[in-house]
Scaffold this motif. Sequence first.
Motif, mmCIF file in Angstrom:
data_model
loop_
_atom_site.group_PDB
_atom_site.id
_atom_site.type_symbol
_atom_site.label_atom_id
_atom_site.label_comp_id
_atom_site.label_asym_id
_atom_site.label_seq_id
_atom_site.Cartn_x
_atom_site.Cartn_y
_atom_site.Cartn_z
ATOM 1 N N SER A 112 0.210 4.614 -1.764
ATOM 2 C CA SER A 112 1.438 4.545 -0.973
ATOM 3 C C SER A 112 1.371 5.630 0.089
ATOM 4 O O SER A 112 0.473 6.469 0.074
ATOM 5 C CB SER A 112 2.684 4.746 -1.849
ATOM 6 O OG SER A 112 2.903 6.126 -2.121
ATOM 7 N N ILE A 123 2.440 -0.115 -5.371
ATOM 8 C CA ILE A 123 2.158 -1.350 -4.622
ATOM 9 C C ILE A 123 3.270 -2.372 -4.856
ATOM 10 O O ILE A 123 3.817 -2.950 -3.910
ATOM 11 C CB ILE A 123 0.786 -1.939 -5.014
ATOM 12 C CG1 ILE A 123 -0.323 -0.931 -4.745
ATOM 13 C CG2 ILE A 123 0.516 -3.234 -4.238
ATOM 14 C CD1 ILE A 123 -1.706 -1.374 -5.208
ATOM 15 N N ALA A 126 6.522 -1.287 -3.154
ATOM 16 C CA ALA A 126 6.534 -1.465 -1.696
ATOM 17 C C ALA A 126 6.919 -2.901 -1.336
ATOM 18 O O ALA A 126 7.721 -3.142 -0.432
ATOM 19 C CB ALA A 126 5.172 -1.114 -1.115
ATOM 20 N N THR A 134 2.438 0.064 3.970
ATOM 21 C CA THR A 134 2.104 0.970 2.883
ATOM 22 C C THR A 134 0.818 1.677 3.298
ATOM 23 O O THR A 134 0.559 1.819 4.477
ATOM 24 C CB THR A 134 1.970 0.217 1.545
ATOM 25 O OG1 THR A 134 1.723 1.155 0.503
ATOM 26 C CG2 THR A 134 0.851 -0.801 1.570
ATOM 27 N N SER A 155 -2.227 4.200 7.053
ATOM 28 C CA SER A 155 -1.265 3.136 6.755
ATOM 29 C C SER A 155 -1.888 1.745 6.856
ATOM 30 O O SER A 155 -2.932 1.552 7.489
ATOM 31 C CB SER A 155 -0.058 3.230 7.693
ATOM 32 O OG SER A 155 -0.456 3.004 9.029
#
Length: 314
Positions: A112, A123, A126, A134, A155
């Motif tokens: 993350s 995960i 998100a 993420t 990212s």
Amino acid sequence: MKKIKIIFAGTNKFSAIHLNELILKKFNILYVLTKPDKKFGRGKKKKYSEVKKVTLKNNLPILQPKSLHSKKIYNLLFTKKPDMMIVVSYGFIIPKNIINLFSLGCINIHTSLLPHFRGPSPIQSAILSGVKKTGITIIQINDKIDSGDILYKKSLKIKTQDTYKSLKKKLSQMGKNLLIKFLKIFLNKKIKKIKQIESQATYTKIINKKDGLINWNTNAIKIERKIRAFNPWPSSYFFIKKNIIKVWQAKVIQSTIQDIPGKIIQYNKKGIFVCTKKNLIQLIELQFPGKKKNKIKNIINSYKDLFKVGKILN
């Protein structure tokens, strides 16, 4: 690049991908730490972790302690004078006395953009939250969960069709490449540590099988996110006559229809259209007990009695 002595700690497939990359790039791995083997079946056969499989294949020394709070483990690592510990989805907390053994510290690969989504399910969380991106964060481990200084970060955009499985695969590839890139920069002493902003921290929880149960009295957007976030595990599901029906694909349908949440409004080859707290959810791919996943268009005749218009799903 300076040859450093590494202790690697990890357990699952995501972790094994990172270990394999370090091996391919010929890093000096003194020991691999992974969780003890799991027992399964009547014969109590042992199931190896994905990390153990990679370790054995490459003839690396392996340690599988039940805990790192052990003098034996501490003394063993101490005598080897390792430079760095790399932790990737290990599953055990690293004690402070172990952390202090490494001249270059302990680093962790987290899926993350820290400080967001600390903890065990970044995960899935998100996807559930609906954030647009993420990524991977490499941190210096301290004695608190995922709160160490940030060493490297990158990212990744979350696509509207991403599931836990697809997003984890992308992050695996990003993570292994980022780890090697990071180590080259870090060993040249070109990394600037950044403290995490505690006021921005968010936390995730351990996900259980029961979390997959669909609550039709939430809005369709949240239900669709859950279906993607829990694909493939623990899966999202509802019940018909005490049988678990798993949902693998769905779509949000904007609608002004307001009726009982869980009520089937329409059933055709395109899907099962179900009322939620807000908008409709179109169920496209289901799995019945003992059967394979299948699109509604392929099973519409076989199960039409279960999904009559007006029926309310549990």
